[in-house]
Write a protein that holds these residues in place. Structure first.
Motif, PDB file in Angstrom:
ATOM      1  N   VAL A   1      40.993  38.885  18.728  1.00 22.42           N
ATOM      2  CA  VAL A   1      40.397  39.778  19.716  1.00 22.42           C
ATOM      3  C   VAL A   1      41.192  41.065  19.758  1.00 22.42           C
ATOM      4  O   VAL A   1      42.373  41.068  20.125  1.00 22.42           O
ATOM      5  CB  VAL A   1      40.367  39.133  21.118  1.00 22.42           C
ATOM      6  N   GLY A   2      40.571  42.158  19.362  1.00 24.03           N
ATOM      7  CA  GLY A   2      41.194  43.471  19.455  1.00 24.03           C
ATOM      8  C   GLY A   2      41.175  43.933  20.900  1.00 24.03           C
ATOM      9  O   GLY A   2      40.101  44.032  21.510  1.00 24.03           O
ATOM     10  N   SER A   3      42.340  44.182  21.472  1.00 22.47           N
ATOM     11  CA  SER A   3      42.460  44.436  22.915  1.00 22.47           C
ATOM     12  C   SER A   3      42.915  45.856  23.177  1.00 22.47           C
ATOM     13  O   SER A   3      44.084  46.120  23.433  1.00 22.47           O
ATOM     14  CB  SER A   3      43.455  43.442  23.522  1.00 22.47           C
ATOM     15  N   GLY A   4      41.994  46.784  23.134  1.00 20.00           N
ATOM     16  CA  GLY A   4      42.310  48.174  23.410  1.00 20.00           C
ATOM     17  C   GLY A   4      41.044  48.938  23.740  1.00 20.00           C
ATOM     18  O   GLY A   4      39.943  48.473  23.463  1.00 20.00           O
ATOM     19  N   GLY A   5      41.190  50.091  24.376  1.00 21.30           N
ATOM     20  CA  GLY A   5      40.043  50.937  24.690  1.00 21.30           C
ATOM     21  C   GLY A   5      39.192  50.428  25.830  1.00 21.30           C
ATOM     22  O   GLY A   5      38.002  50.730  25.914  1.00 21.30           O
ATOM     23  N   SER A   6      39.782  49.676  26.762  1.00 20.66           N
ATOM     24  CA  SER A   6      38.990  49.011  27.793  1.00 20.66           C
ATOM     25  C   SER A   6      38.620  49.930  28.951  1.00 20.66           C
ATOM     26  O   SER A   6      39.321  50.892  29.261  1.00 20.66           O
ATOM     27  CB  SER A   6      39.756  47.810  28.349  1.00 20.66           C
ATOM     28  N   ALA A   7      37.522  49.563  29.622  1.00 22.74           N
ATOM     29  CA  ALA A   7      37.127  50.192  30.876  1.00 22.74           C
ATOM     30  C   ALA A   7      37.545  49.334  32.061  1.00 22.74           C
ATOM     31  O   ALA A   7      37.218  49.648  33.204  1.00 22.74           O
ATOM     32  CB  ALA A   7      35.611  50.382  30.901  1.00 22.74           C
ATOM     33  N   THR A   8      38.261  48.263  31.813  1.00 23.39           N
ATOM     34  CA  THR A   8      38.440  47.187  32.786  1.00 23.39           C
ATOM     35  C   THR A   8      39.877  47.045  33.278  1.00 23.39           C
ATOM     36  O   THR A   8      40.814  47.545  32.674  1.00 23.39           O
ATOM     37  CB  THR A   8      38.006  45.852  32.158  1.00 23.39           C
ATOM     38  N   ASN A   9      40.004  46.293  34.391  1.00 24.20           N
ATOM     39  CA  ASN A   9      41.313  45.976  34.947  1.00 24.20           C
ATOM     40  C   ASN A   9      41.211  44.630  35.675  1.00 24.20           C
ATOM     41  O   ASN A   9      41.727  44.460  36.771  1.00 24.20           O
ATOM     42  CB  ASN A   9      41.762  47.073  35.916  1.00 24.20           C
ATOM     43  N   ASP A  10      40.517  43.677  35.037  1.00 24.57           N
ATOM     44  CA  ASP A  10      40.260  42.394  35.705  1.00 24.57           C
ATOM     45  C   ASP A  10      41.087  41.237  35.163  1.00 24.57           C
ATOM     46  O   ASP A  10      40.816  40.074  35.467  1.00 24.57           O
ATOM     47  CB  ASP A  10      38.766  42.054  35.652  1.00 24.57           C
ATOM     48  N   GLY A  11      42.103  41.524  34.349  1.00 23.85           N
ATOM     49  CA  GLY A  11      42.964  40.461  33.850  1.00 23.85           C
ATOM     50  C   GLY A  11      42.267  39.457  32.952  1.00 23.85           C
ATOM     51  O   GLY A  11      42.765  38.346  32.756  1.00 23.85           O
ATOM     52  N   GLY A  12      41.117  39.841  32.397  1.00 19.25           N
ATOM     53  CA  GLY A  12      40.350  38.913  31.564  1.00 19.25           C
ATOM     54  C   GLY A  12      39.538  37.917  32.372  1.00 19.25           C
ATOM     55  O   GLY A  12      39.003  36.954  31.818  1.00 19.25           O
ATOM     56  N   ALA A  13      39.388  38.149  33.669  1.00 19.35           N
ATOM     57  CA  ALA A  13      38.659  37.212  34.522  1.00 19.35           C
ATOM     58  C   ALA A  13      37.192  37.089  34.108  1.00 19.35           C
ATOM     59  O   ALA A  13      36.651  35.977  34.012  1.00 19.35           O
ATOM     60  CB  ALA A  13      38.758  37.655  35.981  1.00 19.35           C
ATOM     61  N   GLY A  14      36.540  38.225  33.869  1.00 21.75           N
ATOM     62  CA  GLY A  14      35.137  38.166  33.466  1.00 21.75           C
ATOM     63  C   GLY A  14      34.956  37.437  32.149  1.00 21.75           C
ATOM     64  O   GLY A  14      34.010  36.657  31.985  1.00 21.75           O
ATOM     65  N   MET A  15      35.862  37.679  31.197  1.00 19.02           N
ATOM     66  CA  MET A  15      35.825  36.952  29.927  1.00 19.02           C
ATOM     67  C   MET A  15      35.923  35.457  30.157  1.00 19.02           C
ATOM     68  O   MET A  15      35.157  34.665  29.603  1.00 19.02           O
ATOM     69  CB  MET A  15      36.975  37.413  29.037  1.00 19.02           C
ATOM     70  N   ALA A  16      36.890  35.046  31.000  1.00 13.80           N
ATOM     71  CA  ALA A  16      37.087  33.625  31.273  1.00 13.80           C
ATOM     72  C   ALA A  16      35.847  33.003  31.906  1.00 13.80           C
ATOM     73  O   ALA A  16      35.440  31.880  31.553  1.00 13.80           O
ATOM     74  CB  ALA A  16      38.297  33.440  32.188  1.00 13.80           C
ATOM     75  N   GLN A  17      35.222  33.710  32.841  1.00 10.52           N
ATOM     76  CA  GLN A  17      34.013  33.184  33.483  1.00 10.52           C
ATOM     77  C   GLN A  17      32.884  32.999  32.477  1.00 10.52           C
ATOM     78  O   GLN A  17      32.162  32.004  32.519  1.00 10.52           O
ATOM     79  CB  GLN A  17      33.591  34.125  34.612  1.00 10.52           C
ATOM     80  N   ALA A  18      32.739  33.961  31.552  1.00  9.08           N
ATOM     81  CA  ALA A  18      31.699  33.829  30.529  1.00  9.08           C
ATOM     82  C   ALA A  18      31.929  32.618  29.639  1.00  9.08           C
ATOM     83  O   ALA A  18      30.972  32.014  29.130  1.00  9.08           O
ATOM     84  CB  ALA A  18      31.642  35.098  29.677  1.00  9.08           C
ATOM     85  N   LEU A  19      33.186  32.224  29.482  1.00 12.68           N
ATOM     86  CA  LEU A  19      33.534  31.096  28.610  1.00 12.68           C
ATOM     87  C   LEU A  19      33.572  29.761  29.354  1.00 12.68           C
ATOM     88  O   LEU A  19      33.929  28.749  28.764  1.00 12.68           O
ATOM     89  CB  LEU A  19      34.888  31.361  27.952  1.00 12.68           C
ATOM     90  N   GLY A  20      33.216  29.777  30.637  1.00  6.67           N
ATOM     91  CA  GLY A  20      33.087  28.515  31.374  1.00  6.67           C
ATOM     92  C   GLY A  20      34.140  28.246  32.421  1.00  6.67           C
ATOM     93  O   GLY A  20      34.090  27.217  33.115  1.00  6.67           O
ATOM     94  N   VAL A  21      35.120  29.131  32.579  1.00  6.18           N
ATOM     95  CA  VAL A  21      36.138  28.962  33.618  1.00  6.18           C
ATOM     96  C   VAL A  21      35.549  29.391  34.961  1.00  6.18           C
ATOM     97  O   VAL A  21      34.867  30.404  35.056  1.00  6.18           O
ATOM     98  CB  VAL A  21      37.386  29.811  33.300  1.00  6.18           C
ATOM     99  N   ARG A  22      35.845  28.604  36.007  1.00  5.66           N
ATOM    100  CA  ARG A  22      35.367  28.950  37.347  1.00  5.66           C
ATOM    101  C   ARG A  22      36.520  29.539  38.154  1.00  5.66           C
ATOM    102  O   ARG A  22      37.577  28.936  38.282  1.00  5.66           O
ATOM    103  CB  ARG A  22      34.803  27.710  38.050  1.00  5.66           C
ATOM    104  N   LEU A  23      36.275  30.735  38.681  1.00  7.09           N
ATOM    105  CA  LEU A  23      37.224  31.418  39.547  1.00  7.09           C
ATOM    106  C   LEU A  23      36.619  31.438  40.946  1.00  7.09           C
ATOM    107  O   LEU A  23      35.616  32.124  41.177  1.00  7.09           O
ATOM    108  CB  LEU A  23      37.487  32.837  39.041  1.00  7.09           C
ATOM    109  N   LEU A  24      37.212  30.695  41.870  1.00  6.75           N
ATOM    110  CA  LEU A  24      36.568  30.392  43.149  1.00  6.75           C
ATOM    111  C   LEU A  24      37.318  30.987  44.334  1.00  6.75           C
ATOM    112  O   LEU A  24      38.551  31.058  44.336  1.00  6.75           O
ATOM    113  CB  LEU A  24      36.476  28.873  43.324  1.00  6.75           C
ATOM    114  N   ASP A  25      36.557  31.364  45.372  1.00 10.42           N
ATOM    115  CA  ASP A  25      37.178  31.856  46.598  1.00 10.42           C
ATOM    116  C   ASP A  25      37.401  30.696  47.564  1.00 10.42           C
ATOM    117  O   ASP A  25      37.184  29.525  47.209  1.00 10.42           O
ATOM    118  CB  ASP A  25      36.344  32.967  47.220  1.00 10.42           C
ATOM    119  N   GLU A  26      37.820  30.975  48.780  1.00  9.13           N
ATOM    120  CA  GLU A  26      38.140  29.932  49.754  1.00  9.13           C
ATOM    121  C   GLU A  26      36.933  29.056  50.086  1.00  9.13           C
ATOM    122  O   GLU A  26      37.087  27.882  50.448  1.00  9.13           O
ATOM    123  CB  GLU A  26      38.674  30.576  51.045  1.00  9.13           C
ATOM    124  N   GLN A  27      35.729  29.600  49.959  1.00  6.50           N
ATOM    125  CA  GLN A  27      34.507  28.840  50.245  1.00  6.50           C
ATOM    126  C   GLN A  27      33.951  28.125  49.006  1.00  6.50           C
ATOM    127  O   GLN A  27      32.888  27.523  49.057  1.00  6.50           O
ATOM    128  CB  GLN A  27      33.430  29.773  50.817  1.00  6.50           C
TER     129      GLN A  27
END
Length: 383
Positions: free
Chosen positions: A133-159
């Motif tokens: 994965v070439g990691s440069g030129g990004s518009a993002t600052n989400d720590g790869g969270a969106g990538m992880a969610q697309a790959l099946g990881v669940r990032l959940l809030d208190e509810q």
């Protein structure tokens, strides 16, 4: 004379391949009998996939994915066969890059790497054994969270609800459930190719150093740095890995961190990855002179960018190096290396108005000093 031509892209005007061809065209006008070896370079940012596919004789495949602000975009990834098996090459800038957004739509509080994850999913359909994965030129600052969610990881809030897109949403993260991560990744070795070595957070981290370039205000930077620190702490608690201070974790708005945390990726300088694929060391060694360059040359260019990689090899192998660029930072000097700028030579309007022609002219003039350049002391006391 044997001349290696190994530039990176001139952002917004010329690809690395086009820049190499322009240098070659200009050089041949003055020295038509020289042997030119063209090796278009990249360093983990835009152009990395193209450079590797070209070097490995692979194929480029298109896919529709989620863009950095949620729009559908057309992105590309590469597939190539190698001695170590099938390699998938994903360039995050293709799916989540800053160039995909107009200045008015740039907002790292909201932008997401989900499309990068979707591009990885598309690449997994081709059964690679290795993923780069070439990691440069990004518009993002989400720590790869969106990538992880697309790959099946669940990032959940208190509810127990799934987090929304963007770096700011990470402040609501309460729990990470990685049990749904795509199983195919278990048999894939992942490598993150970066062009920076920043940690995730703090004064040298992703938010402080790079978020302002992506549209963040001073207040946004504080929020985003706190959000990434919270993500890192939650990853350490729920996944058992503490990566916040790892070099390269801050690459691409923290995508480097996400690749390490969720995919177990190893991080390497992108210029080294590309140089190995191109067999650059042996090609530099065979040359009497190497020419590299990029559009905007500054102090950052000398820290892990493509020109720095070529200069380092030149010094190690006692081969003189010249750098051609669109514009050089004022006062920038590099011992034993000739730096020539299109803007300084031709003026901004002419240089940027027809970058290819200007680069050809610059190379034509440079070739007139070829013997002098080839005799340059490389800093090793040789030549």
């Amino acid at each position: 004379m044997r001349v290696l031509v190994a530039p990176d892209k001139f952002r917004g005007t010329l690809t690395a391949r086009q820049a190499a061809e322009a240098v070659a065209t200009g050089w041949r006008r003055t020295r038509p009998h020289d042997l030119l070896d063209l090796a278009p370079m990249a360093d983990g940012g835009e152009g990395t996939m193209a450079a590797l596919v070209d070097a490995l004789h692979g194929e480029v495949i298109r896919a529709s994915v989620t863009g950095p602000r949620g729009d559908e975009v057309e992105a590309e990834f590469g597939i190539a066969e190698g001695a170590e098996g099938r390699l998938a090459i994903v360039e995050m800038a293709s799916a989540s890059g800053l160039a995909l957004l107009s200045p008015s739509r740039r907002d790292p509080r909201l932008t997401t790497t989900r499309g990068t994850g979707e591009l990885i999913l598309a690449a997994l359909d081709h059964a690679p054994s290795r993923l780069l994965v070439g990691s440069g030129g990004s518009a993002t600052n989400d720590g790869g969270a969106g990538m992880a969610q697309a790959l099946g990881v669940r990032l959940l809030d208190e509810q127990g609800r799934e987090l929304g897109a963007g770096g700011a949403a990470l402040t609501d993260l309460a729990r990470i459930d990685a049990t749904g991560l795509d199983r195919r990744l278990r048999s894939v070795t992942c490598l993150a190719a970066t062009d920076v070595d920043n940690p995730l957070t703090g004064p040298s981290g992703a938010s402080v150093v790079y978020a302002p370039q992506k549209g963040a205000s001073a207040e946004d930077v504080v929020l985003l740095d706190r959000a990434l620190a919270h993500l890192a702490a939650t990853v350490a608690r729920d996944l058992g890995v503490d990566l916040r201070d790892e070099p390269g974790a801050g690459a691409a708005g923290g995508l480097g961190f996400g690749l390490m945390a969720f995919l177990g990726a190893h991080v390497r300088p992108g210029v080294d990855v590309v140089a190995e694929a191109l067999g650059l060391a042996s090609r530099v060694a065979a040359a009497d002179l190497a020419i590299t360059g990029e559009g905007s040359l500054d102090a950052q260019s000398l820290r892990g960018k493509a020109p720095a990689g070529v200069v380092r090899l030149g010094r190690e192998l006692s081969v003189p190096v010249a750098i051609v660029c669109g514009e050089a930072e004022e006062g920038l000097r590099l011992e034993g290396v000739r730096v020539v700028s299109m803007v300084e030579r031709f003026g901004r309007e002419v240089a940027l108005g027809d970058a290819r022609r200007s680069l050809e002219r610059l190379a034509e003039e440079l070739a007139g000093r070829a013997d002098e350049l080839a005799a340059t002391d490389t800093g090793t006391g040789e030549r």
